[in-house]
Design an enzyme around this catalytic site. Structure first.
Site, PDB file in Angstrom:
ATOM      1  N   LYS A   1       0.490 -35.300  -2.321  1.00  0.00           N
ATOM      2  CA  LYS A   1      -0.567 -34.342  -2.013  1.00  0.00           C
ATOM      3  C   LYS A   1      -0.932 -34.371  -0.532  1.00  0.00           C
ATOM      4  CE  LYS A   1      -3.938 -31.639  -3.609  1.00  0.00           C
ATOM      5  NZ  LYS A   1      -3.243 -30.361  -3.521  1.00  0.00           N
TER       6      LYS A   1
ATOM      7  N   GLU B   1       8.238 -26.029  -5.490  1.00  0.00           N
ATOM      8  CA  GLU B   1       7.550 -27.303  -5.716  1.00  0.00           C
ATOM      9  C   GLU B   1       7.572 -27.693  -7.191  1.00  0.00           C
ATOM     10  OE1 GLU B   1       3.988 -27.647  -2.416  1.00  0.00           O
ATOM     11  OE2 GLU B   1       3.689 -26.229  -4.025  1.00  0.00           O
TER      12      GLU B   1
ATOM     13  N   GLY C   1      -0.424 -46.064   4.860  1.00  0.00           N
ATOM     14  CA  GLY C   1      -0.137 -45.671   6.241  1.00  0.00           C
ATOM     15  C   GLY C   1       1.269 -46.086   6.630  1.00  0.00           C
TER      16      GLY C   1
ATOM     17  N   TRP D   1       3.741 -44.262  -2.360  1.00  0.00           N
ATOM     18  CA  TRP D   1       4.568 -43.085  -2.183  1.00  0.00           C
ATOM     19  C   TRP D   1       5.529 -43.450  -1.073  1.00  0.00           C
ATOM     20  CZ3 TRP D   1       5.637 -40.005  -5.644  1.00  0.00           C
ATOM     21  CH2 TRP D   1       6.256 -38.785  -5.393  1.00  0.00           C
TER      22      TRP D   1
ATOM     23  N   LYS E   1       5.366 -22.404  -4.186  1.00  0.00           N
ATOM     24  CA  LYS E   1       4.863 -22.896  -5.485  1.00  0.00           C
ATOM     25  C   LYS E   1       6.022 -23.046  -6.450  1.00  0.00           C
ATOM     26  CE  LYS E   1       1.960 -24.015  -4.609  1.00  0.00           C
ATOM     27  NZ  LYS E   1       1.185 -24.259  -3.538  1.00  0.00           N
TER      28      LYS E   1
ATOM     29  N   HIS F   1      19.473  -6.343   4.878  1.00  0.00           N
ATOM     30  CA  HIS F   1      20.179  -6.921   6.028  1.00  0.00           C
ATOM     31  C   HIS F   1      20.795  -8.282   5.712  1.00  0.00           C
ATOM     32  CE1 HIS F   1      18.749  -3.663   8.454  1.00  0.00           C
ATOM     33  NE2 HIS F   1      17.497  -3.923   8.120  1.00  0.00           N
TER      34      HIS F   1
HETATM   35  C1  G6P Z   1       2.032 -31.469   1.519  1.00  0.00           C
HETATM   36  C2  G6P Z   1       1.685 -30.943   0.149  1.00  0.00           C
HETATM   37  C3  G6P Z   1       1.522 -29.419   0.209  1.00  0.00           C
HETATM   38  C4  G6P Z   1       0.488 -29.068   1.260  1.00  0.00           C
HETATM   39  C5  G6P Z   1       0.866 -29.629   2.634  1.00  0.00           C
HETATM   40  C6  G6P Z   1      -0.262 -29.471   3.637  1.00  0.00           C
HETATM   41  O1  G6P Z   1       3.314 -31.086   1.865  1.00  0.00           O
HETATM   42  O2  G6P Z   1       2.680 -31.285  -0.793  1.00  0.00           O
HETATM   43  O3  G6P Z   1       1.097 -28.949  -1.054  1.00  0.00           O
HETATM   44  O4  G6P Z   1       0.358 -27.689   1.326  1.00  0.00           O
HETATM   45  O5  G6P Z   1       1.109 -31.029   2.519  1.00  0.00           O
HETATM   46  O6  G6P Z   1      -1.350 -30.235   3.205  1.00  0.00           O
HETATM   47  P1  G6P Z   1      -2.810 -30.075   3.763  1.00  0.00           P
HETATM   48  O7  G6P Z   1      -3.584 -31.166   3.078  1.00  0.00           O
HETATM   49  O8  G6P Z   1      -2.743 -30.281   5.243  1.00  0.00           O
HETATM   50  O9  G6P Z   1      -3.287 -28.722   3.414  1.00  0.00           O
END
Ligand code: G6P
Length: 631
Positions: free
Chosen positions: A626, A509, A109, A82, A506, A525
């Site tokens: 994710k 995304e 990482g 990624w 949502k 406003h």
């Molecule tokens: C990323 C994901 C989101 C998620 C956010 C926080 O941006 O695409 O879907 O809500 O991270 O992730 P976490 O694992 O900390 O809940």
């Protein structure tokens, strides 16, 4: 982001299908490019492609391309990328090689000092073929081996030089019966069978082999070696290479292979949306006392005084977890009267927050437990003296380990990138927390009991909501995707505002369309300027004490020719039946503060079906990962 996997076996076989299937189970971590390297016939051979392994890595084709020996081979590593440093491309896909192609590395990482290391290596004559931070690693190992170190020492010395976060796996033709892994900041664990060891960024990649595994902690490495018909392992630390660490084998109990398969659904997201009733039941199970009307949260038991004496609460989180925290904040303020401030973690970690750590406590919420901004916020908060608590889904994850204590969300593995069941599980925890804080501060036992008894009904009501609303939602998404809709806003008041924000998130995304979310009263406003016949306003308005005000705002939208979808309960639906609006009816609840738990369901379905109608990939929306383990 990124997922790595390494397999070593004493029983030679074609490991390609196994590596591919493990990579597919890691796709939720990233999927813009993918690669495999195998050590076969004394050489390292590699295939890399742009795209997700499930799309671009048919195992037979890849085995052919790698010209796999008929007798099989013993060592393979794989990677889902990624992109963070360098765009998604073939050259940037892992595994990365040294100059000679004798060392292959997969990395999850970010290496912060990669530029400095690269300059040094280039001066020493190394040639780079990618723009990734990772490529410094095989070259540094090569350099150190040239200077006389063994593969293991070169690998560990290199790991010690790296700044940032990493989970690494390394193979080399110099030691064809060995696999090395090391980690700092990025998750890494391995599963053990007699003749095979599989190491990966997540247990998802290991579960088809075994549900017992050893997780590494930061600065630990493991060396795997083929000895006769067995594969042995040895764990050590990067700061004391010769010390052997004995770690217990753990058993995965919080999820299984079933969690990472679609189980008859056409997508993970659909499965996860429909799993919410049972997830909610699991999350609250055993965590309340019907008699006392109180929540019973075992994870917080050693911190009762701190919780009782807290005068303020600060929540930190990102994305969906932040939206859940906002709902949680509204609950705690309204039920327990404790002021709650909610900070986005990427803001909190760099900002001055004028709160007193002596009596303000922090709740960090995260599905993955890996999100870099949230993790760093927790570390920063601890430095400042705050007590930190977690609402985390992944057991044993970095944030779960970092906080002083916490409550697990018990949502199981969430594979769909857009978070759904983790959100409602996080809400479940916040309802219990709010009850706990409130019962310590004036809420009566009867009030506590009434709330708990309604929480117990929620799974059935969620099931009813999903069953009753999906068809209607599909019809609406078909209608609106066929129109030229330019603007979509999600609106509500009070506790419904963060639900609207989560609905807008949502929607963005999954559909890749911009969506707004506002408190309904704020519409006049400014945002009302965007309302016309090409706009859709989705209003969350159960028949509560602000229904009349909401109806007034709704009429303002209608007067500007805006399209309106209303999410309301039976009484609200009855009241609005003369209006020119599309109504999605959810069950009536006694306690208005519980509506977020039902409202979010048709809104998740709305985003899901809208995206499907647009032809988008609902499990893997573009540009998103994710877990975001980088800044
Ligand atoms: C990323 C994901 C989101 C998620 C956010 C926080 O941006 O695409 O879907 O809500 O991270 O992730 P976490 O694992 O900390 O809940």
């Amino acid at each position: 982001m990124c997922g790595i996997v390494g397999i070593i076996t004493s029983e030679k076989r074609n490991l390609v299908p196994e590596i591919v299937s493990s990579l597919i189970n890691l796709e939720y971590r990233g999927y813009d490019s993918t690669g495999i390297a195998i050590l076969d016939k004394g050489a390292i051979k590699r295939v890399r492609r742009v795209g997700a392994p499930s799309d671009v890595f048919p195992p037979e084709e890849i085995s052919k391309e790698l010209d796999v020996s008929e007798s099989g081979f013993s060592l393979a590593v794989g990677h889902n990328r990624w992109a963070t440093h360098g765009k998604p491309s073939l050259e940037n896909a892992h595994p990365h090689f040294d100059c000679t192609g004798e060392i292959a590395v997969v990395h999850n990482g970010t290496i912060l000092n990669h530029e400095t290391l690269k300059q040094e290596l280039v001066k020493l004559g190394h040639t780079f073929t990618s723009t990734t931070d990772t490529e410094v690693i095989p070259h540094m190992i090569e350099q150190k081996m040239k200077e006389g170190l063994s593969l293991k020492d070169a690998f560990l010395d290199t790991a010690a030089l790296l700044e940032g976060s990493f989970g690494l796996a390394v193979i080399s033709t110099k030691e064809p019966g060995k696999l090395f892994i090391v980690k700092r900041g990025s998750p890494l664990l391995f599963g053990i069978l007699k003749n095979t060891i599989i190491a990966a960024s997540s247990s998802n990649a290991i579960l088809s082999y075994t549900n017992t595994f050893i997780p590494l902690t930061d600065c630990e490495y493991a060396e795997f070696a083929i000895k006769g018909d067995e594969v042995t392992y040895r764990i050590g630390t990067t700061f004391n290479k010769n010390q052997t660490i004995n770690k217990p084998v753990e058993t995965i109990t919080d999820h299984s292979l079933a969690d990472i398969s679609k189980g008859g659904y056409e997508s993970f997201m659909k499965k996860e949306i429909h799993a919410q009733p049972s997830v909610f039941r699991t999350t609250i199970l055993g965590r309340y006392d019907e008699k006392t009307g109180d929540a019973v949260l075992g994870g917080l038991i050693d911190h009762e005084d701190t919780l009782r004496n807290a005068k303020g609460i600060l929540t930190v989180a990102c994305g969906t977890a932040h939206n859940a925290s906002l709902v949680g904040g509204a609950l705690i303020e309204s039920l327990a009267g404790i002021p709650v401030r909610s900070e986005i973690a990427s803001e909190f970690r760099y900002k001055k927050v004028p709160l007193d750590p002596k009596d303000t406590i922090i709740f960090a919420t995260s599905q993955s437990g890996e999100t870099a901004d949230t993790l760093e916020s927790v570390k920063e908060a601890k430095r400042k003296g705050y007590k930190t608590f977690g609402v985390i889904n992944v057991v044993g994850s970095a944030i779960a380990e970092e906080v002083d204590a916490g409550v697990y969300a018990r949502a199981g593995v969430e594979v769909g990138v857009a978070s759904t069941k983790a959100f409602t599980a996080q809400l479940a925890i916040f309802y219990l927390l709010a009850i706990k804080f409130a019962r310590e501060r004036g809420m009566t036992a009867q009030e506590g009991r009434a709330l708990i008894s309604e929480l117990e009904q929620i799974p059935d009501l969620m099931m009813k909501t999903l069953a009753d609303t999906e068809k209607r939602v599909i019809a609406l998404t078909e209608r609106y995707t066929a129109k030229n809709i330019r603007v979509i806003n999600f609106l509500g008041r009070g506790i419904n505002v963060p639900v609207a924000t989560e609905a807008a998130l949502k929607f963005k995304e999954l559909t890749y369309l911009e969506a707004g979310s506002y408190p309904l009263g704020e519409l006049k406003h400014g945002p009302i300027a965007v309302i016309d016949e090409n706009s859709v306003s989705v209003i969350l308005m159960p028949h509560d004490e602000l229904f009349a005000q909401n109806k007034n705002s709704l009429e303002q939208i209608l007067s500007k020719n805006g399209n309106v979808i209303v999410i309301t309960d039976e009484l609200g639906a009855q009241n609005l039946k003369e209006q020119n609006v599309d109504i999605i009816t959810i069950p009536t609840l006694k306690h208005p503060l519980l509506y977020p738990l039902l409202e979010i369901l048709p809104l998740q379905l709305f985003a899901y079906h809208y995206a499907l109608a647009l032809g988008n990939n609902v499990d893997k929306p573009r540009n998103l990962a994710k877990s975001v383990t980088v800044e």
